[in-house]
Design a protein around this motif. Structure first.
Motif, PDB file in Angstrom:
ATOM      1  N   LEU A  80       0.857  -1.184   0.000  1.00 19.05           N
ATOM      2  CA  LEU A  80       0.000   0.000   0.000  1.00 19.05           C
ATOM      3  C   LEU A  80       0.893   1.233   0.000  1.00 19.05           C
ATOM      4  O   LEU A  80       1.723   1.407   0.901  1.00 19.05           O
ATOM      5  CB  LEU A  80      -0.916  -0.006   1.226  1.00 19.05           C
ATOM      6  N   ARG A  81       0.738   2.058  -1.003  1.00 23.82           N
ATOM      7  CA  ARG A  81       1.504   3.296  -1.120  1.00 23.82           C
ATOM      8  C   ARG A  81       0.708   4.413  -0.462  1.00 23.82           C
ATOM      9  O   ARG A  81      -0.389   4.757  -0.907  1.00 23.82           O
ATOM     10  CB  ARG A  81       1.758   3.604  -2.591  1.00 23.82           C
ATOM     11  N   VAL A  82       1.240   4.964   0.606  1.00 19.04           N
ATOM     12  CA  VAL A  82       0.542   5.998   1.366  1.00 19.04           C
ATOM     13  C   VAL A  82       0.864   7.361   0.751  1.00 19.04           C
ATOM     14  O   VAL A  82       2.011   7.812   0.776  1.00 19.04           O
ATOM     15  CB  VAL A  82       0.961   5.976   2.848  1.00 19.04           C
ATOM     16  N   GLN A  83      -0.154   8.021   0.219  1.00 19.17           N
ATOM     17  CA  GLN A  83       0.047   9.318  -0.425  1.00 19.17           C
ATOM     18  C   GLN A  83      -0.707  10.454   0.279  1.00 19.17           C
ATOM     19  O   GLN A  83      -0.399  11.627   0.067  1.00 19.17           O
ATOM     20  CB  GLN A  83      -0.365   9.247  -1.903  1.00 19.17           C
ATOM     21  N   ASP A  84      -1.673  10.112   1.112  1.00 14.27           N
ATOM     22  CA  ASP A  84      -2.441  11.111   1.850  1.00 14.27           C
ATOM     23  C   ASP A  84      -1.620  11.588   3.053  1.00 14.27           C
ATOM     24  O   ASP A  84      -1.274  10.783   3.923  1.00 14.27           O
ATOM     25  CB  ASP A  84      -3.760  10.487   2.311  1.00 14.27           C
ATOM     26  N   PRO A  85      -1.292  12.876   3.138  1.00 12.15           N
ATOM     27  CA  PRO A  85      -0.476  13.369   4.266  1.00 12.15           C
ATOM     28  C   PRO A  85      -1.143  13.164   5.621  1.00 12.15           C
ATOM     29  O   PRO A  85      -0.442  12.995   6.629  1.00 12.15           O
ATOM     30  CB  PRO A  85      -0.283  14.857   3.959  1.00 12.15           C
ATOM     31  N   HIS A  86      -2.473  13.162   5.665  1.00  9.82           N
ATOM     32  CA  HIS A  86      -3.161  12.940   6.929  1.00  9.82           C
ATOM     33  C   HIS A  86      -2.995  11.485   7.386  1.00  9.82           C
ATOM     34  O   HIS A  86      -2.845  11.211   8.582  1.00  9.82           O
ATOM     35  CB  HIS A  86      -4.639  13.293   6.798  1.00  9.82           C
ATOM     36  N   VAL A  87      -3.024  10.568   6.431  1.00  7.20           N
ATOM     37  CA  VAL A  87      -2.799   9.159   6.769  1.00  7.20           C
ATOM     38  C   VAL A  87      -1.355   8.959   7.214  1.00  7.20           C
ATOM     39  O   VAL A  87      -1.076   8.241   8.179  1.00  7.20           O
ATOM     40  CB  VAL A  87      -3.136   8.252   5.571  1.00  7.20           C
TER      41      VAL A  87
END
Length: 209
Positions: A58-65
């Motif tokens: 899973l590539r995390v791109q959301d800064p909040h996540v």
């Protein structure tokens, strides 16, 4: 016909293995999409028991996540410090992750359908975890060969991370991987440089019967 590797190619493989480091310090920047694809392809080429390929990336791109993951790691860092007793203060001085600075953040998890695989797991069900570890090692070595740093973060409560990421029921996150350019690679493993631990020599870990 069996393909053979040249002496230079063999040396390059052993050099990448020897100079792999668990990185905590990153310099921001970006990872070229083609390079990221090559690294993930290398991970996907890992051996897996019964060809189950239990890994999920899973590539995390959301800064909040990303911040949510950092918060989970901070909670576990404090809990770990409590367990360490007299070494707590020393531990808290260590940098244990680079989530805020790395170019790419990946989460590797066990897929939700792994229990349907029996081949190789009937007496050793944890071989799904071993297979994912092989994929992560492939990814790590490929990243180092691309002159990118990678750090494996394992300080998190798996159920909390699964909930944060809305992973499918039955999935289990095993690793948060910080990936990206670095100003320099550590000369020695960081925990050796920080005098936290010393590696044991190979001869202590090889037995003969």
């Amino acid at each position: 016909m069996t393909q053979r590797f040249s002496e230079a190619e063999r040396r390059a493989v052993y050099r990448v293995i020897a100079e792999r480091r668990d990185m905590r310090h990153f310099s921001g920047g970006a990872v070229d999409p083609g390079v990221l694809r090559r690294i993930l392809e290398a991970a996907h080429a890992a051996p897996s028991v019964g060809l189950m390929q239990p890994w999920r990336f899973l590539r995390v791109q959301d800064p909040h996540v990303r911040q949510g993951i950092a918060d989970l790691v901070a909670i576990e860092r404090d809990r770990t410090a409590e367990e360490l007793g007299e070494r707590a203060a020393e531990f808290l001085r260590l940098k244990v992750e680079g989530i805020g600075e790395c170019a790419e953040l990946l989460v590797v998890s066990l897929g939700p359908d792994r229990d349907r695989h029996v081949f190789g797991r009937r007496t050793m069900p944890h071989m799904d975890v071993a297979s994912v570890a092989c994929a992560i090692q492939n990814l790590w070595l490929a990243a180092r060969s691309e002159n990118l740093g990678m750090g494996w973060v394992s300080m998190f409560e798996p159920r909390a991370l699964a909930e944060l990421l809305a992973l499918p029921e039955g999935s289990e996150p095993l690793a948060v991987l910080c990936l990206g350019p670095v100003e320099r690679f550590y000369d020695k493993p960081m925990l050796v440089e920080e005098r936290w631990a010393e590696p044991r020599p190979l001869d202590e870990l090889v037995e003969h019967r």
